[in-house]
Design a protein around this motif. Structure first.
Motif, short mmCIF file in Angstrom:
data_model
loop_
_atom_site.label_atom_id
_atom_site.label_comp_id
_atom_site.label_asym_id
_atom_site.label_seq_id
_atom_site.Cartn_x
_atom_site.Cartn_y
_atom_site.Cartn_z
N LEU A 1 0.81 -1.22 0.00
CA LEU A 1 0.00 0.00 0.00
C LEU A 1 0.84 1.27 0.00
O LEU A 1 0.29 2.37 -0.01
N ALA A 2 2.18 1.11 0.02
CA ALA A 2 3.05 2.28 0.15
C ALA A 2 2.84 3.28 -0.98
O ALA A 2 2.84 4.49 -0.76
N VAL A 3 2.64 2.78 -2.19
CA VAL A 3 2.50 3.67 -3.33
C VAL A 3 1.20 4.49 -3.26
O VAL A 3 1.09 5.53 -3.91
N SER A 4 0.25 4.05 -2.46
CA SER A 4 -1.07 4.71 -2.42
C SER A 4 -1.40 5.33 -1.07
O SER A 4 -2.53 5.77 -0.87
N LEU A 5 -0.46 5.35 -0.14
CA LEU A 5 -0.78 5.83 1.21
C LEU A 5 -1.28 7.27 1.20
O LEU A 5 -2.26 7.60 1.88
N MET A 6 -0.63 8.14 0.45
CA MET A 6 -1.07 9.53 0.40
C MET A 6 -2.45 9.65 -0.23
O MET A 6 -3.28 10.47 0.20
N ARG A 7 -2.72 8.84 -1.23
CA ARG A 7 -4.05 8.89 -1.87
C ARG A 7 -5.12 8.38 -0.91
O ARG A 7 -6.25 8.91 -0.88
N TYR A 8 -4.83 7.34 -0.13
CA TYR A 8 -5.79 6.87 0.87
C TYR A 8 -6.12 8.00 1.85
O TYR A 8 -7.28 8.24 2.18
N ARG A 9 -5.09 8.66 2.31
CA ARG A 9 -5.29 9.73 3.29
C ARG A 9 -6.06 10.89 2.67
O ARG A 9 -7.00 11.41 3.28
N ASP A 10 -5.67 11.33 1.47
CA ASP A 10 -6.34 12.46 0.84
C ASP A 10 -7.79 12.13 0.50
O ASP A 10 -8.68 12.98 0.64
N THR A 11 -8.03 10.90 0.02
CA THR A 11 -9.40 10.51 -0.31
C THR A 11 -10.28 10.48 0.94
O THR A 11 -11.44 10.92 0.91
N ALA A 12 -9.73 9.98 2.04
CA ALA A 12 -10.49 9.96 3.29
C ALA A 12 -10.78 11.38 3.77
O ALA A 12 -11.90 11.68 4.23
N ASP A 13 -9.80 12.28 3.66
CA ASP A 13 -10.01 13.68 4.06
C ASP A 13 -11.07 14.35 3.19
O ASP A 13 -11.92 15.10 3.68
N TRP A 14 -11.01 14.08 1.88
CA TRP A 14 -12.01 14.66 0.98
C TRP A 14 -13.41 14.15 1.32
O TRP A 14 -14.37 14.91 1.33
#
Length: 499
Positions: free
Chosen positions: A255-268
């Motif tokens: 999941l390392a390649v997508s960690l920032m996207r997981y976080r940003d998607t959850a924040d959005w």
């Protein structure tokens, strides 16, 4: 100087400095010319050019271990945090583990005695050092940790013959936190070197692991143990991870390649939900010039409260303006795009990640599953079997012999992976049937895809037919009925040994 290296004419476009080098040291000038031509060729690639578009592109040229040493623990901890707090990340881990290991992987030794002893050990909690899981459960936990943290350790634990175990050996699962990644550098005087907690000899072979006696983050630490990493021979440890680069000695979360996207998607998503709640709360705005008027419901200490759809009557002469919230457009499409990217990063399909089948038809879903199953089989046959299961089988044979189990010669084991459930069972079954009839596939091959093996199938089928015949029951699945056209009475009149 060698006159053969002297250029016949000056290098085109050369400066006065380069012409001087050419006259004094022609061999050096020739090497500079070759290097310059190679540099110009490299700059022919857009990705190698330096300019406005690549001004902020900083690429690390270090080894995989140099990159991991800067943030291995941080990536691992953030991955766990995302999995614990994000539904889609948790789903991605479950999909990986359920498809790679499922309810377990069946290993069938050729020797009948060994087969029975192995089954008794692997299907009981005696194989687990903590006494909680069978081998299938250990593999499932290992697959989950391999996906979420990038790696997992299986450690062999010898037991005394007086401990009452049929096979005096158990397996302990260790999270990668046990591996002392600060152990990096020369070790002893033998020329060995440590890289991120793994010790290598002069030939580059891993000979030991430096492990902490307890988990560094455990809430209760034993006072009897020194909290320093200890050297454990490599023969007693299995390190399950996938190499992304030849130089890598440790694994990184999938999941390392997508960690920032997981976080940003959850924040959005959270921001969008808050916006919707605010739109529902502000139903009407009442303007008043009175000094004692307030908006909403008075709460404790004068704090105003609002609830969805609330309209508070303040006065008869006050002006009221109704709120008309404008819904944002494109939110659903944006979210689907983000989820598609998360699914690609996890190596699974969009439907598997979200459970949303509206974006796929029957054919596209099957095509996606074919690609996904190819990736699963690579993980099973290139990582799990050679790096985990075969070493465990070697450990078990050594311990079984010490425990007095009579084993035959070492033979090749048969592996049956978890059953692949069919999207269209009728069509798939007919395809298997025709492939077996044509000789393109064997029954053993099809049975392995179904999660079993030929020996188990024969024993169960023989017992089933004998029990049905003894009870006087004939079904049309019997080949004598469906293919030969015999009646039930004819089938039952045949001797039992011809079943």
């Amino acid at each position: 100087m060698d006159s053969d290296l002297m250029p016949s004419r000056p290098i085109v476009g050369s400066s006065l400095f380069e012409r001087t080098i050419e006259a004094v040291a022609p061999a050096w000038a020739l090497r500079r010319s070759y290097a310059r031509m190679g540099l110009e060729h490299a700059r022919g690639y857009d990705a190698a050019k330096m300019g406005r578009r690549t001004a902020g592109w900083q690429a690390n040229g270090g080894t995989a271990n140099a990159q991991l040493s800067q943030g291995l623990a941080r990536i691992r901890n953030r991955s766990r945090d995302i999995i614990e707090n994000n539904e889609y990340a948790k789903r991605a881990v479950a999909v990986f583990a359920s498809n790679v290991v499922g309810y377990g992987i069946t290993i069938t030794p050729d020797d009948e005695i060994e087969r029975a002893a192995w089954k008794a050990w692997s299907e009981s909690q005696q194989c687990d050092a903590s006494g909680d899981d069978c081998l299938g459960g250990l593999l499932r936990l290992g697959a989950r940790e391999r996906f979420s943290a990038g790696e997992i350790l299986f450690r062999r634990r010898w037991r005394r013959l007086t401990d009452g175990l049929a096979v005096p050996m158990q397996i302990q699962l260790l999270e990668p936190d046990y591996l002392d990644e600060n152990r990096t550098g020369p070790v002893g005087n033998g020329g060995n070197i440590c890289i991120l907690g793994k010790e290598y000899d002069a030939l580059g072979e891993c000979v030991a692991y430096w492990l902490f006696p307890e988990h560094p983050g455990e809430i209760a630490q034993s006072r009897l143990r020194s909290f320093e990493s200890q050297r454990v021979p490599a023969k007693d440890v299995i390190h399950y991870f996938a190499k992304d680069r030849p130089s890598a000695v440790r694994g990184v979360s999938e999941l390392a390649v997508s960690l920032m996207r997981y976080r940003d998607t959850a924040d959005w998503n959270d921001a969008e939900q808050v916006r919707k709640k605010m739109e529902a709360c502000v139903m009407a705005i009442i303007s008043s010039s009175g000094p004692d008027k307030q908006l909403g419901l008075a709460g404790e200490k004068g704090v105003e409260k609002m609830r969805p759809g609330m309209i508070a009557r303040i006065g008869t002469s006050d002006a009221v303006t109704f709120n008309n919230p404008m819904p944002s457009s494109g939110g659903g499409e944006f979210m689907r795009h983000q989820l598609h990217a998360l699914a690609v990063g996890a190596g699974i399909t969009y439907a598997q990640l979200t459970g949303d089948m509206s974006q796929a038809n029957f054919s596209s879903n099957r095509m996606g599953l074919i690609e996904f199953r190819q990736m699963v089989e690579q993980e099973q046959w290139l990582n799990l079997v050679p790096k985990v299961l075969q070493p465990i089988r070697t450990w078990w044979r050594e311990a079984a012999l010490l425990g007095g189990v009579k084993l035959g010669e070492v033979t090749k084991d048969k592996y049956a992976m978890p059953r692949k459930y069919q999207v269209d069972p009728l069509k798939d079954t007919m395809t298997y049937k025709e492939a077996i009839r044509a000789g393109a596939r064997t029954l053993s091959d099809v049975l392995r895809e179904d999660g079993t093996d030929l020996e188990t199938f024969i024993a169960e089928r023989k017992h089933e037919l004998a029990a049905l015949k003894e009870a006087g029951i004939v079904t049309d699945t019997d080949a004598a009925v469906s293919e030969l056209g015999l009646s039930g009475a004819d089938v039952l009149s045949h001797p039992a040994d011809n079943t």
